[in-house]
Design an enzyme around this catalytic site. Structure first.
Site, PDB file in Angstrom:
ATOM      1  N   ASP A  69      -3.121  33.646 -16.311  1.00 15.87           N
ATOM      2  CA  ASP A  69      -4.110  32.826 -17.011  1.00 15.87           C
ATOM      3  C   ASP A  69      -5.510  33.266 -16.589  1.00 15.87           C
ATOM      4  OD1 ASP A  69      -5.861  30.484 -17.676  1.00 15.87           O
ATOM      5  OD2 ASP A  69      -3.951  29.591 -18.244  1.00 15.87           O
ATOM      6  N   ASN A 113       2.025  21.853 -22.670  1.00 16.04           N
ATOM      7  CA  ASN A 113       1.166  20.887 -23.352  1.00 16.04           C
ATOM      8  C   ASN A 113       1.510  20.892 -24.837  1.00 16.04           C
ATOM      9  OD1 ASN A 113      -0.319  20.330 -20.958  1.00 16.04           O
ATOM     10  ND2 ASN A 113      -1.494  22.195 -21.278  1.00 16.04           N
ATOM     11  N   GLN A 172      -3.464  20.820 -25.241  1.00 21.24           N
ATOM     12  CA  GLN A 172      -3.101  22.116 -25.813  1.00 21.24           C
ATOM     13  C   GLN A 172      -4.315  22.714 -26.506  1.00 21.24           C
ATOM     14  OE1 GLN A 172       0.234  22.132 -28.572  1.00 21.24           O
ATOM     15  NE2 GLN A 172       0.268  24.356 -28.638  1.00 21.24           N
ATOM     16  N   VAL A 176      -4.331  26.423 -27.283  1.00 17.69           N
ATOM     17  CA  VAL A 176      -3.868  27.540 -28.107  1.00 17.69           C
ATOM     18  C   VAL A 176      -2.569  27.112 -28.768  1.00 17.69           C
ATOM     19  CG1 VAL A 176      -3.123  29.951 -28.137  1.00 17.69           C
ATOM     20  CG2 VAL A 176      -4.933  29.230 -26.558  1.00 17.69           C
ATOM     21  N   HIS A 196       3.601  27.779 -25.212  1.00 18.92           N
ATOM     22  CA  HIS A 196       3.490  28.485 -23.941  1.00 18.92           C
ATOM     23  C   HIS A 196       3.826  27.562 -22.788  1.00 18.92           C
ATOM     24  CE1 HIS A 196      -0.533  26.889 -24.888  1.00 18.92           C
ATOM     25  NE2 HIS A 196      -0.791  26.876 -23.589  1.00 18.92           N
ATOM     26  N   HIS A 217       3.084  26.959 -18.846  1.00 17.07           N
ATOM     27  CA  HIS A 217       2.265  27.262 -17.677  1.00 17.07           C
ATOM     28  C   HIS A 217       3.186  27.288 -16.464  1.00 17.07           C
ATOM     29  CE1 HIS A 217      -1.761  26.390 -19.501  1.00 17.07           C
ATOM     30  NE2 HIS A 217      -1.006  25.679 -20.321  1.00 17.07           N
TER      31      HIS A 217
END
Length: 114
Positions: A31, A87, A94, A96, A100, A102
């Site tokens: 990230d 998220n 969220q 993007v 995904h 994390h």
């Protein structure tokens, strides 16, 4: 046709990323705004905006992502533990709209998280 997300552009190698894992179904990269000493994002190569957009056809892909997590954590040296976060939607943070996970570690996590 909608504009590509930053994650699609990373998958397509249009923008650089510090990729730490890749296979035919997913990609993991560091990230750019880490929230822990180790902060990696694991993304499917298939574009799925969020958890709410999963279909029955995504069952195997989601299972694959989950199975990659322990392997990725071991590769990253997170033997003392790690946290995973997905998220979903704006109220959850969220940013993007490409599913995904994390992966956070390298320090003791606190509870509640947010």
């Amino acid at each position: 046709m909608s504009e590509k997300t930053i994650f699609r552009r990373i998958i397509d190698r249009e923008i650089p990323a510090d990729i730490v894992y890749e296979d035919e179904h997913c990609l993991a990269f560091r990230d750019i705004k880490p929230q822990a000493p180790t902060h990696v994002l694991l993304i499917p190569k298939k574009e799925i905006p969020s958890l709410n957009d999963l279909t029955p056809e995504d069952h195997a892909l989601v299972g694959h992502l989950i199975m990659v997590l322990p392997k990725l954590a071991a590769q990253l040296g997170l033997g003392d533990g790690y946290r995973t976060v997905i998220n979903c939607g704006p109220d959850a943070g969220q940013e993007v709209y490409h599913l995904h996970v994390h992966v956070l570690g390298g320090r003791r996590m606190t509870w509640p998280p947010g």
